[in-house]
Motif scaffolding. Structure first.
Motif, PDB file in Angstrom:
ATOM      1  N   THR A  15      17.100 -20.165  15.843  1.00 58.35           N
ATOM      2  CA  THR A  15      17.661 -20.060  14.497  1.00 58.35           C
ATOM      3  C   THR A  15      18.903 -20.927  14.320  1.00 58.35           C
ATOM      4  O   THR A  15      18.983 -21.744  13.394  1.00 58.35           O
ATOM      5  CB  THR A  15      17.998 -18.594  14.172  1.00 58.35           C
ATOM      6  OG1 THR A  15      16.791 -17.830  14.184  1.00 58.35           O
ATOM      7  CG2 THR A  15      18.638 -18.479  12.798  1.00 58.35           C
ATOM      8  N   THR A  16      19.877 -20.767  15.205  1.00 66.61           N
ATOM      9  CA  THR A  16      21.090 -21.563  15.063  1.00 66.61           C
ATOM     10  C   THR A  16      20.797 -23.050  15.261  1.00 66.61           C
ATOM     11  O   THR A  16      21.391 -23.902  14.588  1.00 66.61           O
ATOM     12  CB  THR A  16      22.157 -21.104  16.068  1.00 66.61           C
ATOM     13  OG1 THR A  16      21.610 -21.119  17.389  1.00 66.61           O
ATOM     14  CG2 THR A  16      22.620 -19.693  15.748  1.00 66.61           C
ATOM     15  N   VAL A  38      19.183 -24.385  11.951  1.00 69.26           N
ATOM     16  CA  VAL A  38      20.167 -24.559  10.886  1.00 69.26           C
ATOM     17  C   VAL A  38      21.029 -25.783  11.162  1.00 69.26           C
ATOM     18  O   VAL A  38      21.311 -26.585  10.272  1.00 69.26           O
ATOM     19  CB  VAL A  38      21.033 -23.292  10.744  1.00 69.26           C
ATOM     20  CG1 VAL A  38      22.201 -23.530   9.799  1.00 69.26           C
ATOM     21  CG2 VAL A  38      20.187 -22.135  10.224  1.00 69.26           C
ATOM     22  N   ASN A  41      13.343 -19.110  10.488  1.00 72.52           N
ATOM     23  CA  ASN A  41      14.748 -19.284  10.847  1.00 72.52           C
ATOM     24  C   ASN A  41      15.654 -19.232   9.624  1.00 72.52           C
ATOM     25  O   ASN A  41      16.791 -18.766   9.705  1.00 72.52           O
ATOM     26  CB  ASN A  41      14.940 -20.608  11.586  1.00 72.52           C
ATOM     27  CG  ASN A  41      14.272 -20.605  12.944  1.00 72.52           C
ATOM     28  OD1 ASN A  41      14.432 -19.664  13.709  1.00 72.52           O
ATOM     29  ND2 ASN A  41      13.504 -21.647  13.239  1.00 72.52           N
ATOM     30  N   THR A  88      18.620 -16.510   9.136  1.00 70.73           N
ATOM     31  CA  THR A  88      19.967 -16.976   8.776  1.00 70.73           C
ATOM     32  C   THR A  88      20.488 -16.232   7.562  1.00 70.73           C
ATOM     33  O   THR A  88      21.648 -15.781   7.531  1.00 70.73           O
ATOM     34  CB  THR A  88      19.943 -18.491   8.486  1.00 70.73           C
ATOM     35  OG1 THR A  88      19.536 -19.189   9.667  1.00 70.73           O
ATOM     36  CG2 THR A  88      21.312 -18.992   8.044  1.00 70.73           C
ATOM     37  N   TYR A 147      23.056 -13.657   9.272  1.00 69.31           N
ATOM     38  CA  TYR A 147      24.358 -14.316   9.193  1.00 69.31           C
ATOM     39  C   TYR A 147      24.966 -14.213   7.795  1.00 69.31           C
ATOM     40  O   TYR A 147      26.125 -13.798   7.640  1.00 69.31           O
ATOM     41  CB  TYR A 147      24.232 -15.778   9.610  1.00 69.31           C
ATOM     42  CG  TYR A 147      23.785 -15.947  11.043  1.00 69.31           C
ATOM     43  CD1 TYR A 147      24.701 -15.849  12.090  1.00 69.31           C
ATOM     44  CD2 TYR A 147      22.450 -16.188  11.364  1.00 69.31           C
ATOM     45  CE1 TYR A 147      24.297 -15.994  13.411  1.00 69.31           C
ATOM     46  CE2 TYR A 147      22.041 -16.329  12.679  1.00 69.31           C
ATOM     47  CZ  TYR A 147      22.967 -16.235  13.696  1.00 69.31           C
ATOM     48  OH  TYR A 147      22.558 -16.372  15.012  1.00 69.31           O
TER      49      TYR A 147
END
Length: 525
Positions: A234-235, A238, A429, A433, A437
């Motif tokens: 995911t990170t 992004v 993802n 996010t 997040y």
């Protein structure tokens, strides 16, 4: 200027209503705030004397002098709008035809929703009805979806205003309507409203005593920090898809290279190493200086938790250093509490050129000013060649719920807009996010108060005032740093929406003009 751009600017300036005299009741305070924040210019933080500032809360918007607005007659309202909208019923059709097929940005829709919100609350001025205003309630000329999105924002703002009056049942009814038309898998406005609606419901539940307020803060920060420390799809996704992250990283690296270039030994203190991507970029940049061969690079990672992950990071960075034939050492400065962070933990060598790298490392201590001040005192004592700082470029720390809510709406609106343009709607993802997040951050900003509100961000004006206490002087980014930022953004298909502006010596990286992050470079005088 292209005609379509001129008309788009007019669409995005609909938030400029005549400003009314603020009164002391909470409802009028809400109205005064929204008029300021829905204008096309963001408010500036007042330049109050430094001696008046005792903490970062007082450095924020509450230092701005009370809003004062002049009463204006209805004829003045009409004359102002005549420049923006022709009084014919087809005015919005004309705007849509001029704009063409280009979709409205999330920011433009929020401003249009704010305009309708202001009109719905300001039903009269000096007893004269506003219902005959040429804008009226019509959204003709826009697509059905855009009209629904504008109404979604309007009703979300109406619900937030009801919360300020403690009219919780009325607010909940409006949120029921929002929930029907919003979705965590729809367009950016639908997704944005979905998470803000959830946050408002939680705020109502807390204020009515249905759920406790504790637990909203610490657990969120620890979970996010843990995920950011571990490489995960995911990170990485992004980072690879949103241009402003990489566009911000390279100028920070370049600023350090500019400051320590020529030194044989370099020591980097990283206050928030996360997954170490910036470290590999920096190591490679230092190793590849053509005229200044580097003898050794030392990296110290500072942390209060996740020691095992920090040590694993060292293993990965050592392996990378070997691959580029760089002499490298790695140290972890681990403390249980930032109050325990001392100079002795850094293993300093007077022959080293020292630099501090701080990427989203300071915001988590805004609510714990004693920790933040203790850290800055240590940094001042070691007197690095340079300290580079990247933080969120938004005012999300106001004790005033209304200020915080509206600022958060614009900031997260820009972020959701970027995710829409740069990632597929079905991308897993992206969904993670937004929910993990962004959604949980919105929840904390909107629903939490006091110590439980840990998601706190302030803009560069606030940081300048804070850093000045430690004798820090802001220096300008080199042309090479600015070039690196633009060059990186241009590599993305959606990079044209990434904007760059200088606020003094600070680089503001935004999305379609909405500030996302601020990059600044500091030295000690």
């Amino acid at each position: 200027m292209d005609p379509s751009d001129q008309h788009r600017q007019k669409v995005e300036s609909f938030g400029k209503l005549p400003q009314l005299q603020e009164e002391n009741d909470s409802g009028n305070k809400f109205k005064a705030t929204r008029r300021l924040l829905f204008s096309t210019e963001y408010p500036k933080v007042a330049q109050a004397p430094l001696k008046d500032f005792h903490n970062l809360d007082s450095l924020f918007l509450d230092t701005t002098p009370p809003f004062r607005y002049q009463l204006q007659e209805l004829t003045d309202i009409e004359s102002q709008y005549s420049e923006l909208i022709k009084p014919q019923t087809s005015s919005h059709v004309a705007v849509r035809q001029e704009v063409g097929d280009r979709k409205l940005s999330t920011d433009a829709i929020i401003r249009l929703g704010g305009e309708r919100f202001i009109q719905s609350c300001s039903s009269s001025i000096n007893g004269i009805s506003m219902s005959s205003h040429p804008y009226g309630g019509s959204l003709s000329g826009f697509s059905d979806q855009e009209a629904k999105d504008v109404e979604l924002i309007e009703n979300l703002l109406l619900s937030a205003e009801k919360v300020t009056h403690q009219q919780f049942e009325r607010s909940s009814n409006l949120l029921d309507w929002c929930d029907v038309l919003s979705s965590n898998s729809g367009n950016p406005i639908q997704r944005l409203v979905h998470y803000f609606s959830k946050a408002l419901r939680e705020k109502i539940a807390i204020e009515t005593g249905r759920i406790p307020s504790h637990g909203l803060g610490k657990k969120y920060v620890e979970e996010i920090e843990g995920k950011m420390m571990t490489p995960n799809p995911t990170t990485l996704s992004v980072y690879q898809n949103l241009p402003f992250f990489q566009a911000g990283q390279f100028p920070m690296v370049q600023a350090i290279v500019d400051a320590v270039g020529g030194a044989a030994k370099v020591h980097i203190i990283d206050l928030s190493i996360k997954q170490g991507v910036q470290c590999t970029i920096l190591m490679q940049a230092l190793a590849s200086q053509p005229n200044f061969p580097i003898e050794h690079v030392k990296l110290t990672a500072v942390g209060t938790k996740f020691k095992e992950k920090l040590e694993e990071m060292g293993d990965r960075l050592r392996s990378f250093a070997e691959s580029i034939n760089l002499s490298f050492s790695y140290n972890v400065a681990m403390v249980d509490d930032m109050l325990d962070f001392k100079e002795e933990l850094l293993e300093l060598d007077p022959e080293e050129a020292l630099a501090v790298y701080s990427s989203y490392a300071l915001w988590g201590m805004i609510g714990q000013q004693d920790r933040l001040e203790s850290l800055m005192k240590v940094i001042k004592n070691i007197n690095p060649h340079v300290m580079v700082v990247s933080e969120v470029a938004a005012n999300l720390n106001s004790p005033n719920f209304v200020n915080r809510f509206i600022e958060a709406l614009f900031f997260h609106g820009a972020f959701f807009d970027a995710l829409e343009d740069c990632m597929d709607r079905e991308d897993e993802n992206r969904a993670i996010t937004e929910s993990l997040y962004m959604g949980r951050g919105i929840r904390n900003i909107v629903a939490a108060e006091g110590p439980q509100r840990v998601v706190r961000h302030v803009n560069i004006d606030v940081w300048r005032k804070f850093f000045s206490r430690f004798g820090m002087k802001e220096t300008e980014l080199s042309m090479s740093s600015l070039y690196q930022a633009n060059l990186m953004a241009e590599k993305f298909a959606c990079g044209r929406s990434c904007t760059f502006d200088l606020d003094g010596n600070c680089l503001i990286i935004g999305w379609k003009g909405i500030p996302i992050q601020c990059l600044s470079v500091w030295k000690f005088s």
